[in-house]
Enzyme design. Structure first.
Site, PDB file in Angstrom:
ATOM      1  N   TYR A  42     -33.069  25.650  89.510  1.00  0.00           N
ATOM      2  CA  TYR A  42     -32.404  25.172  88.285  1.00  0.00           C
ATOM      3  C   TYR A  42     -33.425  24.508  87.359  1.00  0.00           C
ATOM      4  O   TYR A  42     -34.100  23.555  87.733  1.00  0.00           O
ATOM      5  CB  TYR A  42     -31.274  24.184  88.619  1.00  0.00           C
ATOM      6  CG  TYR A  42     -30.081  24.817  89.322  1.00  0.00           C
ATOM      7  CD1 TYR A  42     -29.950  26.200  89.451  1.00  0.00           C
ATOM      8  CD2 TYR A  42     -29.061  24.033  89.853  1.00  0.00           C
ATOM      9  CE1 TYR A  42     -28.868  26.776  90.086  1.00  0.00           C
ATOM     10  CE2 TYR A  42     -27.965  24.601  90.495  1.00  0.00           C
ATOM     11  CZ  TYR A  42     -27.877  25.981  90.609  1.00  0.00           C
ATOM     12  OH  TYR A  42     -26.796  26.539  91.243  1.00  0.00           O
ATOM     13  N   SER A 142     -24.989  31.328 100.248  1.00  0.00           N
ATOM     14  CA  SER A 142     -24.375  31.417  98.924  1.00  0.00           C
ATOM     15  C   SER A 142     -24.392  32.867  98.479  1.00  0.00           C
ATOM     16  O   SER A 142     -25.460  33.470  98.389  1.00  0.00           O
ATOM     17  CB  SER A 142     -25.127  30.540  97.914  1.00  0.00           C
ATOM     18  OG  SER A 142     -24.521  30.632  96.646  1.00  0.00           O
ATOM     19  N   LEU A 200     -14.711  26.728  86.016  1.00  0.00           N
ATOM     20  CA  LEU A 200     -14.224  26.948  84.640  1.00  0.00           C
ATOM     21  C   LEU A 200     -14.839  28.212  84.039  1.00  0.00           C
ATOM     22  O   LEU A 200     -14.761  28.415  82.827  1.00  0.00           O
ATOM     23  CB  LEU A 200     -14.568  25.745  83.745  1.00  0.00           C
ATOM     24  CG  LEU A 200     -13.917  24.412  84.109  1.00  0.00           C
ATOM     25  CD1 LEU A 200     -14.323  23.329  83.100  1.00  0.00           C
ATOM     26  CD2 LEU A 200     -12.392  24.542  84.138  1.00  0.00           C
ATOM     27  N   ALA A 201     -15.447  29.046  84.882  1.00  0.00           N
ATOM     28  CA  ALA A 201     -16.152  30.238  84.378  1.00  0.00           C
ATOM     29  C   ALA A 201     -17.088  29.821  83.235  1.00  0.00           C
ATOM     30  O   ALA A 201     -16.991  30.329  82.109  1.00  0.00           O
ATOM     31  CB  ALA A 201     -15.172  31.331  83.953  1.00  0.00           C
ATOM     32  N   LYS A 208     -12.476  26.624  75.010  1.00  0.00           N
ATOM     33  CA  LYS A 208     -13.386  26.240  73.925  1.00  0.00           C
ATOM     34  C   LYS A 208     -13.933  27.435  73.158  1.00  0.00           C
ATOM     35  O   LYS A 208     -14.447  27.277  72.067  1.00  0.00           O
ATOM     36  CB  LYS A 208     -14.533  25.372  74.480  1.00  0.00           C
ATOM     37  CG  LYS A 208     -15.543  26.123  75.316  1.00  0.00           C
ATOM     38  CD  LYS A 208     -16.447  25.184  76.104  1.00  0.00           C
ATOM     39  CE  LYS A 208     -17.316  24.320  75.223  1.00  0.00           C
ATOM     40  NZ  LYS A 208     -18.075  23.342  76.044  1.00  0.00           N
ATOM     41  N   ARG A 218     -22.512  26.221  76.317  1.00  0.00           N
ATOM     42  CA  ARG A 218     -23.322  26.996  77.267  1.00  0.00           C
ATOM     43  C   ARG A 218     -23.549  28.428  76.801  1.00  0.00           C
ATOM     44  O   ARG A 218     -24.663  28.931  76.856  1.00  0.00           O
ATOM     45  CB  ARG A 218     -22.685  27.005  78.660  1.00  0.00           C
ATOM     46  CG  ARG A 218     -23.529  27.833  79.631  1.00  0.00           C
ATOM     47  CD  ARG A 218     -23.019  27.822  81.033  1.00  0.00           C
ATOM     48  NE  ARG A 218     -23.124  26.493  81.621  1.00  0.00           N
ATOM     49  CZ  ARG A 218     -22.757  26.212  82.868  1.00  0.00           C
ATOM     50  NH1 ARG A 218     -22.263  27.181  83.635  1.00  0.00           N
ATOM     51  NH2 ARG A 218     -22.859  24.989  83.343  1.00  0.00           N
ATOM     52  N   GLY A 274     -19.274  21.367  86.529  1.00  0.00           N
ATOM     53  CA  GLY A 274     -20.504  21.207  85.759  1.00  0.00           C
ATOM     54  C   GLY A 274     -20.143  20.506  84.465  1.00  0.00           C
ATOM     55  O   GLY A 274     -19.010  20.618  83.986  1.00  0.00           O
ATOM     56  N   ASN A 284     -12.452  16.268  83.464  1.00  0.00           N
ATOM     57  CA  ASN A 284     -12.337  17.155  84.621  1.00  0.00           C
ATOM     58  C   ASN A 284     -11.843  16.423  85.866  1.00  0.00           C
ATOM     59  O   ASN A 284     -11.093  16.981  86.673  1.00  0.00           O
ATOM     60  CB  ASN A 284     -13.681  17.843  84.888  1.00  0.00           C
ATOM     61  CG  ASN A 284     -14.079  18.774  83.744  1.00  0.00           C
ATOM     62  OD1 ASN A 284     -13.246  19.111  82.911  1.00  0.00           O
ATOM     63  ND2 ASN A 284     -15.327  19.162  83.698  1.00  0.00           N
TER      64      ASN A 284
HETATM   65  P1  NDP Z   1     -18.114  25.330  85.221  1.00  0.00           P
HETATM   66  O1  NDP Z   1     -17.576  26.708  85.305  1.00  0.00           O
HETATM   67  O2  NDP Z   1     -17.158  24.209  85.383  1.00  0.00           O
HETATM   68  O3  NDP Z   1     -18.894  25.200  83.828  1.00  0.00           O
HETATM   69  C1  NDP Z   1     -19.450  23.974  83.437  1.00  0.00           C
HETATM   70  C2  NDP Z   1     -19.746  23.982  81.935  1.00  0.00           C
HETATM   71  O4  NDP Z   1     -18.536  24.147  81.194  1.00  0.00           O
HETATM   72  C3  NDP Z   1     -20.312  22.647  81.499  1.00  0.00           C
HETATM   73  O5  NDP Z   1     -21.701  22.563  81.681  1.00  0.00           O
HETATM   74  C4  NDP Z   1     -19.890  22.595  80.044  1.00  0.00           C
HETATM   75  O6  NDP Z   1     -20.767  23.421  79.277  1.00  0.00           O
HETATM   76  C5  NDP Z   1     -18.513  23.243  80.082  1.00  0.00           C
HETATM   77  N1  NDP Z   1     -17.426  22.271  80.348  1.00  0.00           N
HETATM   78  C6  NDP Z   1     -17.234  21.519  81.472  1.00  0.00           C
HETATM   79  N2  NDP Z   1     -16.113  20.796  81.378  1.00  0.00           N
HETATM   80  C7  NDP Z   1     -15.566  21.088  80.190  1.00  0.00           C
HETATM   81  C8  NDP Z   1     -14.396  20.660  79.537  1.00  0.00           C
HETATM   82  N3  NDP Z   1     -13.565  19.790  80.109  1.00  0.00           N
HETATM   83  N4  NDP Z   1     -14.128  21.159  78.309  1.00  0.00           N
HETATM   84  C9  NDP Z   1     -14.961  22.048  77.723  1.00  0.00           C
HETATM   85  N5  NDP Z   1     -16.099  22.495  78.285  1.00  0.00           N
HETATM   86  C10 NDP Z   1     -16.394  22.030  79.528  1.00  0.00           C
HETATM   87  O7  NDP Z   1     -19.216  25.079  86.336  1.00  0.00           O
HETATM   88  P2  NDP Z   1     -20.732  25.614  86.488  1.00  0.00           P
HETATM   89  O8  NDP Z   1     -20.871  27.011  86.055  1.00  0.00           O
HETATM   90  O9  NDP Z   1     -21.653  24.597  85.912  1.00  0.00           O
HETATM   91  O10 NDP Z   1     -20.855  25.586  88.064  1.00  0.00           O
HETATM   92  C11 NDP Z   1     -20.740  24.323  88.731  1.00  0.00           C
HETATM   93  C12 NDP Z   1     -21.923  24.118  89.639  1.00  0.00           C
HETATM   94  O11 NDP Z   1     -21.904  25.088  90.682  1.00  0.00           O
HETATM   95  C13 NDP Z   1     -23.299  24.298  88.989  1.00  0.00           C
HETATM   96  O12 NDP Z   1     -23.672  23.183  88.216  1.00  0.00           O
HETATM   97  C14 NDP Z   1     -24.160  24.527  90.209  1.00  0.00           C
HETATM   98  O13 NDP Z   1     -24.448  23.297  90.841  1.00  0.00           O
HETATM   99  C15 NDP Z   1     -23.233  25.385  91.077  1.00  0.00           C
HETATM  100  N6  NDP Z   1     -23.500  26.823  90.889  1.00  0.00           N
HETATM  101  C16 NDP Z   1     -23.902  27.550  91.994  1.00  0.00           C
HETATM  102  C17 NDP Z   1     -24.238  28.879  91.886  1.00  0.00           C
HETATM  103  C18 NDP Z   1     -24.674  29.628  93.098  1.00  0.00           C
HETATM  104  O14 NDP Z   1     -25.150  30.763  92.970  1.00  0.00           O
HETATM  105  N7  NDP Z   1     -24.563  29.067  94.273  1.00  0.00           N
HETATM  106  C19 NDP Z   1     -24.187  29.586  90.592  1.00  0.00           C
HETATM  107  C20 NDP Z   1     -23.700  28.749  89.507  1.00  0.00           C
HETATM  108  C21 NDP Z   1     -23.372  27.434  89.662  1.00  0.00           C
HETATM  109  P3  NDP Z   1     -21.098  23.195  77.713  1.00  0.00           P
HETATM  110  O15 NDP Z   1     -20.705  21.800  77.338  1.00  0.00           O
HETATM  111  O16 NDP Z   1     -22.556  23.426  77.603  1.00  0.00           O
HETATM  112  O17 NDP Z   1     -20.331  24.251  77.000  1.00  0.00           O
END
Ligand code: NDP
Length: 308
Positions: A42, A142, A200-201, A208, A218, A274, A284
Site C-alpha cells: 500500500y 487473501s 462499500l465497493a 457519492k 477515490r 476504508g 460508517n
Molecule cells: P470501502 O469499499 O469501504 O471504500 C473506502 C473508500 O470509500 C474511502 O477511502 C472513501 O474514499 C470512501 N468512503 C468511505 N466511507 C464513505 C462514506 N461514508 N461516504 C462516502 N464515501 C465514503 O473500503 P476499501 O476499498 O478501502 O477496503 C477496505 C480495506 O480493505 C482497505 O483499506 C484495505 O485495508 C483492505 N483491502 C484489502 C484488499 C485485499 O486484496 N486483501 C484489497 C482492497 C482493500 P474517498 O473519500 O476517497 O472517495
C-alpha cells in the site's frame, strides 16, 4: 476483533497524510475499533509507515491492538526476489513490515494473493517459522481459491505446522459469489475466519457517484481510472440508487446500510472499512447501530436489488 475495522488501501501514506491518518485512526479507536489493516504494497510501503508513526505517537497499549500486514506484491521498488510467497520473501518481507509498523510483532499476516510459482508447503513453512519465533500470531490468505486454502490446511496438518486461519476476500452487496459459494464449506467445516474488504465497493455504494465524479474522491484519483471504469457503470449506479428508499426508511445513509448488510451476513468475522476523512469513519461506525434495526423485511428488499 472489532466487528468493524479500518484499512489503509489507497488512503494512508498516499491519498492523505499523517494528520488525516491520525484523525481517522483516533475516530475509529474511540468507537471501539481495534483492528487496523495494511499491506507491504500500500502506497509502496508508506501506508504502514504512516500507521506506524501515528500509532507510536498515540502510545496506545500494543496489547489493545490487532495489526496486520499482507505480503505478495512487494513494497515500493521490488526486484524479482522481493515479491511472491517464497520463503525468502515471506521472511524478509515480514521483517520489512515490522520495521515500517515500528513494532516487535504483528498479529495477523496474509498472503495477499496466491503464488503459483511457489509450492504451498514452502509458504506454510515460512509462516510457521515466524509464528514459532513469536514475531507473528496468525496467518491467512487473501483471494485464494478454496482449493488452495484446503491444500494449505492439509499440508499444515500433515507436517504439524501452523495452519492458516482466515481469508481476506472482497465482499459487498456488489461482489458476493466467491464468499457465499466457493468458501461456504471452509467456513462450515474448518471454522475459517474472514476479514472482508471493500464493503462499500470503494465508496460507490454510498451513492457519492450518483451524479458524476466528485473531486478528490477515490475514483477520481489519478492512478485509479481502472477502478472507475469497472464501477461507474449504468448497471452498478442503478442498483446503488435503488438502495436509497430502503436507507431512507431506516433513517440512515446508503453507506451505513451497505455496511450493516455486511455485518448481518453469516461467516463475516470483521468488515474492514476504508476512509479518507474522520467524518466518514464516524458515519460508517454508526452502521453497527443500523444493523440492529435491519429487519428481515428490509433485508429482503435489499436482496431484491442485489441478489446474485
Ligand atoms: P470501502 O469499499 O469501504 O471504500 C473506502 C473508500 O470509500 C474511502 O477511502 C472513501 O474514499 C470512501 N468512503 C468511505 N466511507 C464513505 C462514506 N461514508 N461516504 C462516502 N464515501 C465514503 O473500503 P476499501 O476499498 O478501502 O477496503 C477496505 C480495506 O480493505 C482497505 O483499506 C484495505 O485495508 C483492505 N483491502 C484489502 C484488499 C485485499 O486484496 N486483501 C484489497 C482492497 C482493500 P474517498 O473519500 O476517497 O472517495
Amino acid at each position: 476483533m472489532s466487528a468493524l475495522s479500518l484499512g489503509s488501501w489507497v488512503t494512508f501514506g498516499g491519498q492523505v497524510g499523517d494528520e488525516a491518518t491520525r484523525a481517522c485512526v483516533v475516530a475509529a479507536r474511540e468507537r471501539g475499533v481495534n483492528f487496523f489493516d495494511s499491506a507491504e504494497s500500500y502506497a509502496g510501503g508508506e501506508a504502514e509507515r504512516s500507521l506506524g508513526r501515528v500509532l507510536k505517537s498515540l502510545g496506545w497499549r500494543r496489547e489493545s491492538l490487532v495489526l496486520s500486514t499482507k505480503l505478495f506484491f512487494g513494497a515500493g521498488q521490488s526486484g524479482p526476489n522481493e515479491t511472491g510467497l517464497s520463503h525468502k520473501h515471506i521472511v524478509e518481507g515480514f521483517h520489512g513490515a515490522l520495521r515500517r509498523w515500528q513494532v516487535e510483532h504483528l498479529d495477523l499476516a496474509f498472503c495477499h494473493r496466491p503464488d503459483p510459482e511457489t509450492p504451498i508447503e514452502e509458504t506454510v513453512r515460512a509462516w510457521d517459522l515466524l509464528i514459532r519465533q513469536g514475531k507473528l500470531f496468525y496467518w491467512g490468505t487473501s483471494e485464494w481459491s478454496a482449493q488452495d486454502i484446503l491444500t494449505a490446511l492439509r499440508v499444515a496438518k500433515e507436517n504439524h505446522l501452523t495452519p492458516p486461519v482466515m481469508e481476506q476476500p472482497q465482499y459487498s452487496l456488489l461482489v458476493r459469489e466467491r464468499f457465499e459459494q466457493e468458501y461456504a464449506a471452509l467456513f462450515r467445516d474448518h471454522g475459517y475466519g474472514s476479514t472482508v474488504w471493500s464493503p462499500l465497493a470503494s465508496g460507490v455504494l454510498s451513492g457519492k457517484y450518483d451524479d458524476g465524479l466528485p473531486e478528490g474522491s477515490r475514483l477520481a484519483q489519478r492512478d485509479y481510472g481502472w477502478l472507475k471504469d469497472k464501477l461507474m457503470t449504468r448497471e452498478v449506479l442503478g442498483k446503488v440508487k435503488a438502495l436509497k428508499p430502503v436507507a431512507d426508511e431506516l433513517g440512515c445513509t446508503r453507506a451505513q446500510l451497505a455496511l450493516a448488510w455486511c455485518l448481518k451476513q453469516p461467516n463475516v468475522s470483521t468488515v474492514i472499512t476504508g476512509a479518507s476523512r474522520p467524518e466518514q469513519v464516524a458515519e460508517n461506525l454508526d452502521a453497527l447501530e443500523v444493523a440492529e434495526r435491519l429487519t428481515p423485511e428490509l433485508l429482503a428488499r435489499v436482496e431484491q436489488v442485489f441478489a446474485p
